[in-house]
Design a protein around this motif. Structure first.
Motif, PDB file in Angstrom:
ATOM      1  N   THR A 159      21.727  41.421  74.182  1.00  0.00           N
ATOM      2  CA  THR A 159      22.399  40.394  74.977  1.00  0.00           C
ATOM      3  C   THR A 159      23.378  41.023  75.958  1.00  0.00           C
ATOM      4  N   LEU A 160      23.763  40.237  76.959  1.00  0.00           N
ATOM      5  CA  LEU A 160      24.721  40.723  77.940  1.00  0.00           C
ATOM      6  C   LEU A 160      26.061  41.015  77.285  1.00  0.00           C
ATOM      7  N   ARG A 161      26.505  40.167  76.364  1.00  0.00           N
ATOM      8  CA  ARG A 161      27.765  40.443  75.675  1.00  0.00           C
ATOM      9  C   ARG A 161      27.688  41.743  74.876  1.00  0.00           C
ATOM     10  N   GLU A 162      26.555  42.016  74.275  1.00  0.00           N
ATOM     11  CA  GLU A 162      26.416  43.281  73.535  1.00  0.00           C
ATOM     12  C   GLU A 162      26.498  44.468  74.489  1.00  0.00           C
ATOM     13  N   HIS A 163      25.910  44.362  75.668  1.00  0.00           N
ATOM     14  CA  HIS A 163      26.027  45.454  76.646  1.00  0.00           C
ATOM     15  C   HIS A 163      27.492  45.703  77.000  1.00  0.00           C
ATOM     16  N   TYR A 164      28.269  44.638  77.137  1.00  0.00           N
ATOM     17  CA  TYR A 164      29.667  44.755  77.520  1.00  0.00           C
ATOM     18  C   TYR A 164      30.600  44.996  76.330  1.00  0.00           C
ATOM     19  N   GLY A 165      30.034  45.102  75.140  1.00  0.00           N
ATOM     20  CA  GLY A 165      30.865  45.362  73.965  1.00  0.00           C
ATOM     21  C   GLY A 165      31.687  44.174  73.533  1.00  0.00           C
ATOM     22  N   LEU A 166      31.221  42.968  73.810  1.00  0.00           N
ATOM     23  CA  LEU A 166      31.941  41.742  73.482  1.00  0.00           C
ATOM     24  C   LEU A 166      31.196  40.972  72.394  1.00  0.00           C
ATOM     25  N   ALA A 167      31.947  40.408  71.461  1.00  0.00           N
ATOM     26  CA  ALA A 167      31.349  39.675  70.350  1.00  0.00           C
ATOM     27  C   ALA A 167      30.872  38.301  70.793  1.00  0.00           C
ATOM     28  N   ARG A 168      29.877  37.787  70.107  1.00  0.00           N
ATOM     29  CA  ARG A 168      29.419  36.412  70.343  1.00  0.00           C
ATOM     30  C   ARG A 168      30.480  35.448  69.835  1.00  0.00           C
ATOM     31  N   PRO A 169      30.948  34.513  70.663  1.00  0.00           N
ATOM     32  CA  PRO A 169      31.987  33.578  70.226  1.00  0.00           C
ATOM     33  C   PRO A 169      31.481  32.682  69.090  1.00  0.00           C
ATOM     34  N   GLU A 170      32.304  32.537  68.073  1.00  0.00           N
ATOM     35  CA  GLU A 170      32.002  31.580  67.024  1.00  0.00           C
ATOM     36  C   GLU A 170      32.266  30.171  67.534  1.00  0.00           C
ATOM     37  N   HIS A 171      31.636  29.204  66.878  1.00  0.00           N
ATOM     38  CA  HIS A 171      31.908  27.812  67.225  1.00  0.00           C
ATOM     39  C   HIS A 171      33.355  27.477  66.867  1.00  0.00           C
ATOM     40  N   PRO A 172      34.047  26.655  67.677  1.00  0.00           N
ATOM     41  CA  PRO A 172      35.464  26.353  67.398  1.00  0.00           C
ATOM     42  C   PRO A 172      35.715  25.820  66.001  1.00  0.00           C
ATOM     43  N   ARG A 173      34.748  25.150  65.397  1.00  0.00           N
ATOM     44  CA  ARG A 173      34.959  24.594  64.061  1.00  0.00           C
ATOM     45  C   ARG A 173      34.825  25.643  62.967  1.00  0.00           C
ATOM     46  N   HIS A 174      34.469  26.882  63.370  1.00  0.00           N
ATOM     47  CA  HIS A 174      34.247  27.927  62.371  1.00  0.00           C
ATOM     48  C   HIS A 174      35.052  29.183  62.661  1.00  0.00           C
ATOM     49  N   ARG A 175      36.079  29.071  63.492  1.00  0.00           N
ATOM     50  CA  ARG A 175      36.833  30.283  63.819  1.00  0.00           C
ATOM     51  C   ARG A 175      38.301  29.969  63.981  1.00  0.00           C
ATOM     52  N   ASP A 176      39.115  31.026  63.913  1.00  0.00           N
ATOM     53  CA  ASP A 176      40.535  30.953  64.192  1.00  0.00           C
ATOM     54  C   ASP A 176      40.813  31.733  65.465  1.00  0.00           C
ATOM     55  N   GLY A 177      41.959  31.521  66.053  1.00  0.00           N
ATOM     56  CA  GLY A 177      42.358  32.302  67.220  1.00  0.00           C
ATOM     57  C   GLY A 177      41.824  31.712  68.499  1.00  0.00           C
ATOM     58  N   SER A 178      41.907  32.479  69.562  1.00  0.00           N
ATOM     59  CA  SER A 178      41.575  31.994  70.893  1.00  0.00           C
ATOM     60  C   SER A 178      40.071  31.922  71.076  1.00  0.00           C
ATOM     61  N   ARG A 179      39.658  31.150  72.066  1.00  0.00           N
ATOM     62  CA  ARG A 179      38.250  30.973  72.353  1.00  0.00           C
ATOM     63  C   ARG A 179      37.596  32.263  72.819  1.00  0.00           C
ATOM     64  N   LEU A 180      38.341  33.063  73.577  1.00  0.00           N
ATOM     65  CA  LEU A 180      37.769  34.275  74.166  1.00  0.00           C
ATOM     66  C   LEU A 180      38.547  35.495  73.717  1.00  0.00           C
ATOM     67  N   GLY A 181      38.095  36.650  74.222  1.00  0.00           N
ATOM     68  CA  GLY A 181      38.905  37.849  74.119  1.00  0.00           C
ATOM     69  C   GLY A 181      38.589  38.745  72.951  1.00  0.00           C
ATOM     70  N   VAL A 182      37.505  38.510  72.209  1.00  0.00           N
ATOM     71  CA  VAL A 182      37.157  39.403  71.126  1.00  0.00           C
ATOM     72  C   VAL A 182      36.234  40.459  71.696  1.00  0.00           C
ATOM     73  N   GLY A 183      36.641  41.713  71.643  1.00  0.00           N
ATOM     74  CA  GLY A 183      35.798  42.716  72.267  1.00  0.00           C
ATOM     75  C   GLY A 183      36.113  44.111  71.792  1.00  0.00           C
TER      76      GLY A 183
END
Length: 481
Positions: free
Chosen positions: A430-454
């Motif tokens: 995936t493009l996110r994998e190329h950029y070293g960025l994690a796939r965002p979890e659904h808001p109902r299944h995660r803590d923290g900000s929507r973006l910025g995991v990398g």
């Protein structure tokens, strides 16, 4: 090249593709076929395959909903870019696919659906370059008498992105049950309609497209004004930017990642990719000769009209062999592309360029950094900014296509691979994998900000409390001085 401590990790490379190339006179070269290269999908597919052969992270198509150029100047016909991405997805398997779409002249529901569809079709390789469109010609194509103000366009953009994110998250990942015995296909409790009522948009229902392989397309932003940087810091995962000097690039990267922290984000999840227009030759002299040939083919009467539009002056106020007039508008008076306006004026003032010289400098990349030299020299230029922490990678803008992209893939990429700066093969899909960025979890299944995991940030830019390094920007002998 200035010796600097070796930076950890690998850089990211995106190929910005534009018909016959980024130099405005590229269409006049014998190798160019303007009518074919602007709208022929087989040609665009081959360019994408060339970029994929070089294991580049992604390709990118700009777009604007207006024919605002004088068609006498350069090839102006284009295809709608998300349609192009879908066609390219069918003949590639790894390369990321990014297209521009305006938040000023689209609606969130249709746009979110288009990009989610491309992400599904491509197996998770889609990216959206978010722009607010700074041209009066576009405004008049959509019922506006005047261009909406800069600030108003960015306010609309922020709400637009919020709605798009709600739509992409309107499906959880595991909606499908597929119970053939009881006749239940999906769980309605895992569908979450946005029910959004805001200043600019009212969007009630869930998207018709399930959550895509990347959850939603990679979010890219390309504005460098104050409003643009705030929008990027809040939402973007990659930023395309125009920077002329190493010091300016360092300051921009530092400022952007500081703002990301203020939004509660990990700055490592925001990649900065300045544009560079490489002209490559077997020798420095050969590269310079290629660039000189292109510059000789510029029609200054066309280019002066475009420059005058950018500067908000009459063409008659820009004599070709004089410097820019002293009484230009301030950036605050510009409602269009503020940051590009300032970059162009500062470039002309700093180097005391005549209008003719400025037109030549802008002909290759419209304000992006141009560089002519050997493959080694181009690699040096890229590495200098990478090692300094001024860039997480580069937006490669070949002056001429297809030869400029082929030269970069076949000559510069192997040098970067040998130096350990770039991948020798894809490790993700995936493009996110190329950029070293994690796939965002659904808001109902995660803590923290929507973006910025990398990926872990480079020390020079990860900590926004660290002062921006002061550097002396040296011009390599292969650079366009």
């Amino acid at each position: 090249m200035t010796t600097r401590p070796r930076r950890e990790g690998q850089l990211h490379l995106n190929a910005f593709l534009m018909s016959t190339g980024h130099h405005e006179a590229s269409w006049r070269l014998p190798e160019s076929d303007p009518s074919y290269q602007s709208t022929n999908i087989a040609y665009l597919q081959r360019l994408a395959q060339t970029a994929e052969r070089g294991h580049l992270d992604s390709i990118f198509f700009a777009d604007g909903p207006a024919l605002f150029r004088d068609v006498g100047r350069r090839p102006s016909g284009t295809l709608e870019p998300t349609v192009v991405l879908a066609a390219i997805a069918a003949v590639t398997s790894r390369i990321g696919l990014i297209a521009t779409a305006s938040t000023t002249y689209n609606d969130p529901y249709n746009l979110a659906r288009r990009f989610a569809s491309v992400d599904h079709i491509s197996g998770g390789r889609a990216g959206w370059n978010i722009v607010t469109t700074a041209h009066l010609e576009a405004a008049r194509n959509f019922g506006y008498e005047d261009l909406p103000s800069h600030h108003a366009r960015y306010q609309r953009a922020a709400e637009f992105i919020d709605v798009a994110l709600k739509l992409w998250d309107s499906w959880e990942d595991d909606v499908e049950i597929g119970d053939k015995v009881d006749g239940v296909w999906g769980d309605s409790g895992r569908i979450h309609p946005p029910e959004h009522v805001g200043e600019h948009f009212r969007v009630a229902g869930a998207l018709t497209t399930p959550r895509s392989p990347q959850a939603y397309p990679l979010l890219v932003q390309a504005g460098s004004s104050e409003d643009g940087k705030d929008l990027a810091a809040r939402y973007a995962e990659a930023v395309f930017t125009a920077q002329q000097t190493l010091d300016d690039a360092l300051a921009f990267s530092y400022d952007l990642k500081r703002r990301a922290v203020e939004w509660g984000r990990d700055p490592a999840g925001l990649l900065v990719l300045p544009g560079i227009v490489p002209v490559i030759g077997a020798t420095q002299a050969e590269a310079r000769a290629k660039e000189d040939e292109l510059d000789r083919l510029i029609r200054p009467e066309f280019a002066r009209v475009q420059l005058a539009k950018t500067l908000r002056v009459d063409p008659e106020d820009l004599p070709l062999d004089r410097e820019l007039p002293a009484d230009l508008p301030s950036e605050e008076e510009i409602e269009g592309a503020k940051s590009r306006y300032t970059l162009i004026v500062e470039l002309a003032r700093r180097e005391r360029l005549t209008v003719r010289q400025l037109i030549g400098r802008l002909g290759g990349g419209r304000g992006h950094r141009t560089f002519s030299g050997t493959a080694e020299q181009v690699a040096d230029a890229i590495q200098e900014w990478w090692d300094a922490g001024a860039a997480d990678g580069f937006n490669i803008m070949p002056a001429v296509l297809p030869s400029g992209l082929e030269d970069f893939v076949d000559q510069v990429v192997p040098v970067l691979v040998d130096r350990g700066l770039f991948r020798s093969e894809y490790t993700g899909t995936t493009l996110r994998e190329h950029y070293g960025l994690a796939r965002p979890e659904h808001p109902r299944h995660r803590d923290g900000s929507r973006l910025g995991v990398g990926v872990v940030a480079h020390p020079a830019t990860a900590d926004p409390t660290t002062p921006v390094p002061t550097t002396t920007s040296t011009t390599h002998e292969g650079a366009q001085a």
